[in-house]
Write an enzyme that holds these catalytic residues in place. Structure first.
Site, PDB file in Angstrom:
ATOM      1  CG  HIS A   3      -0.264   0.016   2.528  1.00 20.54           C
ATOM      2  ND1 HIS A   3      -0.274  -1.068   3.382  1.00 20.54           N
ATOM      3  CD2 HIS A   3       0.460   0.961   3.142  1.00 20.54           C
ATOM      4  CE1 HIS A   3       0.416  -0.765   4.462  1.00 20.54           C
ATOM      5  NE2 HIS A   3       0.885   0.456   4.342  1.00 20.54           N
TER       6      HIS A   3
HETATM    7  P1  TYD Z   1      -2.048  -2.738   7.422  1.00 22.85           P
HETATM    8  O1  TYD Z   1      -1.396  -1.433   7.689  1.00 22.85           O
HETATM    9  O2  TYD Z   1      -2.793  -2.893   6.127  1.00 22.85           O
HETATM   10  O3  TYD Z   1      -0.989  -3.930   7.539  1.00 22.85           O
HETATM   11  P2  TYD Z   1       0.336  -4.268   6.703  1.00 22.85           P
HETATM   12  O4  TYD Z   1       0.668  -3.097   5.872  1.00 22.85           O
HETATM   13  O5  TYD Z   1       1.355  -4.574   7.734  1.00 22.85           O
HETATM   14  O6  TYD Z   1       0.059  -5.506   5.903  1.00 22.85           O
HETATM   15  O7  TYD Z   1      -3.014  -3.047   8.644  1.00 22.85           O
HETATM   16  C1  TYD Z   1      -3.659  -4.300   8.800  1.00 22.85           C
HETATM   17  C2  TYD Z   1      -4.902  -4.100   9.648  1.00 22.85           C
HETATM   18  O8  TYD Z   1      -4.572  -3.594  10.933  1.00 22.85           O
HETATM   19  C3  TYD Z   1      -5.891  -3.105   9.042  1.00 22.85           C
HETATM   20  O9  TYD Z   1      -7.201  -3.636   9.223  1.00 22.85           O
HETATM   21  C4  TYD Z   1      -5.755  -1.862   9.874  1.00 22.85           C
HETATM   22  C5  TYD Z   1      -5.254  -2.377  11.204  1.00 22.85           C
HETATM   23  N1  TYD Z   1      -4.313  -1.408  11.848  1.00 22.85           N
HETATM   24  C6  TYD Z   1      -4.755  -0.624  12.904  1.00 22.85           C
HETATM   25  O10 TYD Z   1      -5.922  -0.693  13.321  1.00 22.85           O
HETATM   26  N2  TYD Z   1      -3.868   0.243  13.479  1.00 22.85           N
HETATM   27  C7  TYD Z   1      -2.591   0.376  13.043  1.00 22.85           C
HETATM   28  O11 TYD Z   1      -1.809   1.190  13.604  1.00 22.85           O
HETATM   29  C8  TYD Z   1      -2.159  -0.431  11.937  1.00 22.85           C
HETATM   30  C9  TYD Z   1      -0.755  -0.325  11.413  1.00 22.85           C
HETATM   31  C10 TYD Z   1      -3.044  -1.313  11.376  1.00 22.85           C
END
Ligand code: TYD
Length: 136
Positions: free
Chosen positions: A55
């Site tokens: 992302h």
């Molecule tokens: P995401 O940032 O998409 O994970 P990655 O990039 O590591 O694969 O986040 C995954 C899930 O966690 C998404 O549903 C949002 C939640 N999340 C939070 O609620 N708070 C946070 O600080 C982060 C980083 C993620």
């Protein structure tokens, strides 16, 4: 404002205070980290070989540290890509705002610490790569 590129994203060398009993790495706002840290989160229990991220962020700046184990971080500004292997707890990767990031090749048992410039805000994410390119 000048658009950030992958060439603005660099490895931050953190202090390592060594002793026979083990090492300490301190991290301080505006000393080792070029922004005020508002949030930290960490990824753990990641199956070996797994990928995360995929992302972009509009305004979020971060420093990513492999507290344990290793993984690769590929950053992409829409024109250029750069891949860094992180495998030392005293080295961080500073990712400027506006980058797409992919985290891959996690070694099993690795821990990925992220120091972030903002609290969580889903509106700061760009989840679709085509949308990311369209913003440029
Ligand atoms: P995401 O940032 O998409 O994970 P990655 O990039 O590591 O694969 O986040 C995954 C899930 O966690 C998404 O549903 C949002 C939640 N999340 C939070 O609620 N708070 C946070 O600080 C982060 C980083 C993620």
């Amino acid at each position: 404002m000048k658009k950030n590129t992958v060439f603005d994203c660099n490895i931050v060398h953190l202090p390592k205070i060594h002793s026979r009993q083990g090492n300490i790495t301190p991290v301080e706002n505006n000393v080792n980290i070029p922004f005020d840290v508002k949030r930290i989160y960490y990824l753990y229990d990641i199956p070996g070989g797994e990928s995360r991220g995929a992302h972009g962020h509009k305004d979020l700046e971060s420093v990513i540290i492999a507290l344990s184990g290793s993984f690769d971080v590929t950053i992409d500004d829409g024109e250029n890509k750069k891949t860094f292997q992180l495998n030392r707890p005293y080295m961080g990767l500073n990712i400027k705002p506006g980058m797409w990031r992919d985290l891959s090749n996690f070694s099993s048992g690795s821990i990925c610490l992220v120091l972030a410039s903002h609290i969580y805000n889903e509106n700061d994410y760009i989840r679709n790569y085509e949308d990311f390119l369209k913003r440029l």
